[in-house]
Motif scaffolding. Structure first.
Motif, mmCIF file in Angstrom:
data_model
loop_
_atom_site.group_PDB
_atom_site.id
_atom_site.type_symbol
_atom_site.label_atom_id
_atom_site.label_comp_id
_atom_site.label_asym_id
_atom_site.label_seq_id
_atom_site.Cartn_x
_atom_site.Cartn_y
_atom_site.Cartn_z
ATOM 1 N N PHE A 134 0.847 -1.185 0.000
ATOM 2 C CA PHE A 134 0.000 0.000 0.000
ATOM 3 C C PHE A 134 0.887 1.241 0.000
ATOM 4 N N VAL A 135 0.289 2.347 -0.417
ATOM 5 C CA VAL A 135 0.975 3.634 -0.446
ATOM 6 C C VAL A 135 0.011 4.676 0.103
ATOM 7 N N ILE A 136 0.522 5.525 1.008
ATOM 8 C CA ILE A 136 -0.275 6.615 1.562
ATOM 9 C C ILE A 136 0.603 7.867 1.630
ATOM 10 N N ARG A 137 -0.012 9.021 1.363
ATOM 11 C CA ARG A 137 0.736 10.268 1.484
ATOM 12 C C ARG A 137 0.875 10.629 2.957
ATOM 13 N N HIS A 138 2.098 10.948 3.342
ATOM 14 C CA HIS A 138 2.430 11.435 4.681
ATOM 15 C C HIS A 138 3.061 12.808 4.477
ATOM 16 N N LEU A 139 2.350 13.863 4.863
ATOM 17 C CA LEU A 139 2.769 15.244 4.590
ATOM 18 C C LEU A 139 3.020 15.416 3.102
ATOM 19 N N MET A 140 4.297 15.601 2.688
ATOM 20 C CA MET A 140 4.583 15.902 1.284
ATOM 21 C C MET A 140 5.107 14.703 0.491
ATOM 22 N N THR A 141 5.249 13.548 1.111
ATOM 23 C CA THR A 141 5.791 12.385 0.411
ATOM 24 C C THR A 141 4.857 11.197 0.575
ATOM 25 N N LYS A 142 5.202 10.130 -0.094
ATOM 26 C CA LYS A 142 4.408 8.903 0.011
ATOM 27 C C LYS A 142 5.197 7.868 0.804
ATOM 28 N N VAL A 143 4.493 7.183 1.693
ATOM 29 C CA VAL A 143 5.084 6.119 2.502
ATOM 30 C C VAL A 143 4.498 4.806 2.002
ATOM 31 N N ARG A 144 5.379 3.823 1.860
ATOM 32 C CA ARG A 144 4.970 2.507 1.396
ATOM 33 C C ARG A 144 5.029 1.497 2.533
ATOM 34 N N GLY A 145 4.142 0.535 2.454
ATOM 35 C CA GLY A 145 4.139 -0.547 3.421
ATOM 36 C C GLY A 145 3.664 -1.812 2.761
ATOM 37 N N HIS A 146 3.756 -2.917 3.492
ATOM 38 C CA HIS A 146 3.316 -4.196 2.950
ATOM 39 C C HIS A 146 2.939 -5.140 4.090
ATOM 40 N N PHE A 147 2.299 -6.224 3.720
ATOM 41 C CA PHE A 147 1.980 -7.291 4.658
ATOM 42 C C PHE A 147 2.953 -8.429 4.389
ATOM 43 N N THR A 148 3.566 -8.949 5.450
ATOM 44 C CA THR A 148 4.526 -10.035 5.278
ATOM 45 C C THR A 148 3.875 -11.409 5.384
ATOM 46 N N ALA A 149 2.663 -11.479 5.909
ATOM 47 C CA ALA A 149 1.963 -12.752 6.047
ATOM 48 C C ALA A 149 0.560 -12.632 5.439
ATOM 49 N N PHE A 150 0.331 -13.415 4.393
ATOM 50 C CA PHE A 150 -0.953 -13.401 3.706
ATOM 51 C C PHE A 150 -1.113 -14.704 2.941
ATOM 52 N N SER A 151 -2.350 -15.007 2.587
ATOM 53 C CA SER A 151 -2.635 -16.194 1.791
ATOM 54 C C SER A 151 -3.845 -15.896 0.924
ATOM 55 N N GLY A 152 -4.037 -16.735 -0.078
ATOM 56 C CA GLY A 152 -5.182 -16.539 -0.949
ATOM 57 C C GLY A 152 -5.372 -17.705 -1.887
ATOM 58 N N VAL A 153 -6.590 -17.809 -2.396
ATOM 59 C CA VAL A 153 -6.946 -18.867 -3.335
ATOM 60 C C VAL A 153 -7.751 -18.245 -4.474
ATOM 61 N N LEU A 154 -7.428 -18.662 -5.681
ATOM 62 C CA LEU A 154 -8.197 -18.316 -6.871
ATOM 63 C C LEU A 154 -8.880 -19.589 -7.329
ATOM 64 N N ASP A 155 -10.194 -19.558 -7.424
ATOM 65 C CA ASP A 155 -10.985 -20.694 -7.902
ATOM 66 C C ASP A 155 -11.498 -20.316 -9.282
ATOM 67 N N VAL A 156 -10.960 -20.983 -10.297
ATOM 68 C CA VAL A 156 -11.283 -20.652 -11.684
ATOM 69 C C VAL A 156 -12.334 -21.620 -12.205
ATOM 70 N N GLY A 157 -13.429 -21.071 -12.693
ATOM 71 C CA GLY A 157 -14.458 -21.867 -13.360
ATOM 72 C C GLY A 157 -14.264 -21.770 -14.866
ATOM 73 N N SER A 158 -15.202 -22.304 -15.619
ATOM 74 C CA SER A 158 -15.068 -22.289 -17.075
ATOM 75 C C SER A 158 -15.434 -20.933 -17.674
ATOM 76 N N GLU A 159 -16.218 -20.148 -16.962
ATOM 77 C CA GLU A 159 -16.601 -18.819 -17.435
ATOM 78 C C GLU A 159 -15.942 -17.762 -16.556
ATOM 79 N N LEU A 160 -15.644 -16.628 -17.135
ATOM 80 C CA LEU A 160 -14.998 -15.543 -16.397
ATOM 81 C C LEU A 160 -15.808 -15.163 -15.162
ATOM 82 N N GLY A 161 -17.112 -15.152 -15.263
ATOM 83 C CA GLY A 161 -17.971 -14.803 -14.137
ATOM 84 C C GLY A 161 -17.950 -15.815 -13.002
ATOM 85 N N ASP A 162 -17.429 -17.009 -13.271
ATOM 86 C CA ASP A 162 -17.338 -18.046 -12.238
ATOM 87 C C ASP A 162 -16.084 -17.920 -11.389
ATOM 88 N N LEU A 163 -15.182 -17.045 -11.746
ATOM 89 C CA LEU A 163 -13.917 -16.873 -11.031
ATOM 90 C C LEU A 163 -14.175 -16.307 -9.638
#
Length: 182
Positions: free
Chosen positions: A26-55
């Motif tokens: 993520f990026v957020i403005r702090h006064l006159m500059t942008k500060v960046r951060g991140h998450f070091t622990a995350f997970s996720g799953v993508l379930d793909v169907g046959s149609e784009l709308g099923d994703l």
């Protein structure tokens, strides 16, 4: 639309996020500059169907894993004025729809922070599918969205010099996601 047309090589089935080769930042403005951060622990799953709308996509970010390269700031962001990680240990995302707008793709879903759920629209870019050195199949995506952090109750701010806010309400989410075919 067939998912193979929109994302050639992305076969139906489950794809797991490879956190070693992915970033949730993520990026957020702090006064006159942008500060960046991140998450070091995350997970996720993508379930793909046959149609784009099923994703379907589901993801979890561990709130206490937030890192901005400053221990004092990280402790503040983990505290009650921001994420309150003791009470709300995770942030979640669950997709609801995928949209094709003239060849530009958007993944809409519910982002939940501190038990507040709001709809977010991620602009997604498919970066391809290929074989890894061990014979596995991988897929890559980039995604971005801009949210208003106060919509999730992240309202801490300070007026500086009587006229300027310390932090912007606008927060940019940037994701580089590599998936492994299950």
């Amino acid at each position: 639309m067939n998912v193979l047309t929109a994302a050639p090589g992305l076969t139906p089935g489950l794809w797991n996020v490879d956190p070693t080769h992915s970033e949730v930042t993520f990026v957020i403005r702090h006064l006159m500059t942008k500060v960046r951060g991140h998450f070091t622990a995350f997970s996720g799953v993508l379930d793909v169907g046959s149609e784009l709308g099923d994703l379907k996509v589901s993801a979890v970010m561990e709130a206490a894993s937030i890192a901005t390269r400053n221990d004092h700031r990280d402790a503040h962001v983990r505290g009650a004025e921001f994420l309150d990680t003791d009470k709300y240990p995770v942030l979640t995302f669950a997709s609801t729809t995928v949209r094709d707008e003239d060849g530009e793709y958007f993944l809409d879903g519910e982002l939940t922070i501190k038990d507040v759920s709001r709809t977010v629209s991620l602009h997604i870019e498919f970066n391809g599918v290929g074989e890894d050195p061990r014979g596995g199949t991988r897929a890559g995506f980039s995604a971005k969205a801009t949210i208003n952090r106060t919509d999730w109750g992240l309202e801490f701010n300070i007026l500086v010099g009587g006229e300027k806010l310390l932090l912007s309400d606008k927060l940019d989410l940037l994701l580089e996601i590599q998936l492994v075919r299950a």
